[in-house]
Design a protein around this motif. Sequence first.
Motif, short mmCIF file in Angstrom:
data_model
loop_
_atom_site.label_atom_id
_atom_site.label_comp_id
_atom_site.label_asym_id
_atom_site.label_seq_id
_atom_site.Cartn_x
_atom_site.Cartn_y
_atom_site.Cartn_z
N GLN A 1 0.80 -1.22 0.00
CA GLN A 1 0.00 0.00 0.00
C GLN A 1 0.84 1.28 0.00
O GLN A 1 0.37 2.31 -0.44
CB GLN A 1 -0.96 0.02 1.20
N VAL A 2 2.04 1.20 0.52
CA VAL A 2 2.91 2.39 0.59
C VAL A 2 4.00 2.21 -0.45
O VAL A 2 3.91 2.74 -1.55
CB VAL A 2 3.48 2.58 2.02
N GLU A 3 5.03 1.48 -0.11
CA GLU A 3 6.09 1.08 -1.04
C GLU A 3 6.93 0.03 -0.32
O GLU A 3 6.91 -0.07 0.90
CB GLU A 3 6.93 2.26 -1.52
N ARG A 4 7.65 -0.76 -1.09
CA ARG A 4 8.36 -1.91 -0.52
C ARG A 4 9.26 -1.57 0.65
O ARG A 4 9.25 -2.26 1.66
CB ARG A 4 9.15 -2.63 -1.61
N PRO A 5 10.06 -0.49 0.59
CA PRO A 5 10.93 -0.19 1.73
C PRO A 5 10.16 0.16 3.01
O PRO A 5 10.74 0.18 4.09
CB PRO A 5 11.76 1.00 1.26
#
Length: 101
Positions: A35-39
Amino acid sequence: MNLHDWIDELCDALDVEIDLDEALILDVAREAAHQVERPAAPITAFLLGYAAARTDGDQEAVERLAAAAIDLARRWDKSAYDVAHEDDDPEVEEELESVDA
């Protein structure tokens, strides 16, 4: 070796005794990554662990904290973030330069 073995060995190496709900942690990390980003996944897991430590690892408190993190990730407006940071992407910069030319 499997994930359970890794967790046991890591807890020994870190001198941590905890009854870990690994499925809950994986759910939080998955939501943050998608939902946000992989990191965001490892950072979210770390911050959840830090917040959990502040509650002395109280299982109900950890579940509430995890639910709050999942809820935030699900409400995260990725498109607004992407638009606000599109200039950070070299491909976007090249595309913008070609349009200006």
